[in-house]
Design an enzyme around this catalytic site. Structure first.
Site: not given
Ligand code: CAA
Length: 259
Positions: A67, A110, A113, A133
């Site tokens: 992200a 992300g 993911e 993260e």
């Protein structure tokens, strides 16, 4: 389909659509606009009868580095709740057609993911895959704690998520997180080849089979078996079932129409 941070190519091979993340300077960091575009493109491709399999890729250096931290640094819980950014992920999760990730370089946070939202994963030898993260004071937020754990088991998932250490491609393969590792010059070609193998089959039985496999993560064994049986019966509502079985008996290749 015209987007700024992704490109969509539906001509790459018959029945295959290629979605390429295209924010190379930021290592394909998943900002809100890119995620909106990805959601919209997958929504449209899922409804395009000419497309049977979707390949998602980045570039040699990065599938996606997570992200967008610069966009997230001042986020507040209420702001994020109002923006409802995770609805993009919810929609991506609903894609009915098979998605294959072609991963090279970084697939972090992300990015990992997103890779795990795909149904099969081909990686280059240079892939670096993980959930870092924890190093920036947060934790996975787009399914990492759940999908990684289901994929590689508790011990390794805990290690990756709590230490932030990434896996290299060979480790990811050994852990069962990805399907294949190939030299960097081949990863996209190999993902498209895998997509073609799926696209040869009836899109109806492919869809029903994908749905049944994913259901295994959400159900007890008995519920999953019932779900599987229902989808098995449904296959027999298709012309493709008659075509596939008759072609076998007549010793010819089936011509599946997706009907
Ligand atoms: N968000 C925003 N920008 C990012 C980014 C990210 N996730 N990852 C890389 N970038 C930017 C860098 O800031 C840099 O931009 P500038 O040139 O403007 O400084 C550019 O991309 C190139 O990155 P680096 O110079 O850092 O490249 P590198 O090769 O030295 O390092 C890297 C590569 C190890 C991947 C490093 O960039 C990195 O650690 N990135 C962050 C990875 C990360 O923590 N991801 C998780 C994000 S949180 C998340 O994803 C939450 C969730 O679950 C949804």
């Amino acid at each position: 389909m015209n987007f700024e941070f992704i490109t969509v190519n539906t001509q790459v091979e018959k029945h295959i659509a290629l979605v390429q993340l295209n924010r190379p300077k930021e290592l394909n960091a998943l900002n809100n606009q890119l995620m909106n575009e990805l959601r919209e493109s997958l929504f449209q491709l899922d409804r395009d009868d000419a497309v049977r399999v979707i390949v998602i890729t980045g570039n040699e250096k990065a599938f996606a580095a997570g992200a967008d931290i610069k966009q997230m640094v001042s986020a507040t819980p209420l702001g994020m709740m109002k923006a409802d950014q995770f609805s993009n992920w919810e929609q991506i999760k609903k894609t009915k057609k098979p998605m294959i990730a072609a991963v090279s370089g970084f697939a972090l946070g992300g990015g990992c993911e997103l890779m795990m939202h795909c149904d099969m994963i081909v990686a280059s030898e240079t892939a670096i895959i993980g959930q870092p993260e924890i190093k920036i004071g947060v934790m996975p937020g787009a399914g990492g704690t759940q999908r990684l754990t289901r994929s590689v088991g508790k011990a390794l998932a805990m290690e990756l998520i709590l230490t932030g250490r990434p896996l290299n491609a060979e480790e990811a393969l050994r852990a069962g997180l990805i399907n294949k590792v190939v030299p960097v010059e081949l990863y996209l070609r190999e993902a498209i080849r895998m997509a073609q193998l799926v696209a040869e089959h009836s899109p109806i039985s492919v869809r029903l089979a994908k749905e049944a496999v994913l259901n295994a993560f959400n159900s007890t064994l008995d519920e999953g078996l019932q779900f599987e049986r229902r989808n098995f019966y449904l296959c027999f509502a298709s012309e493709d079932q008659k075509e596939g079985m008759n072609a076998f008996i007549e010793k010819r290749s089936p011509q599946f129409q997706g009907k």
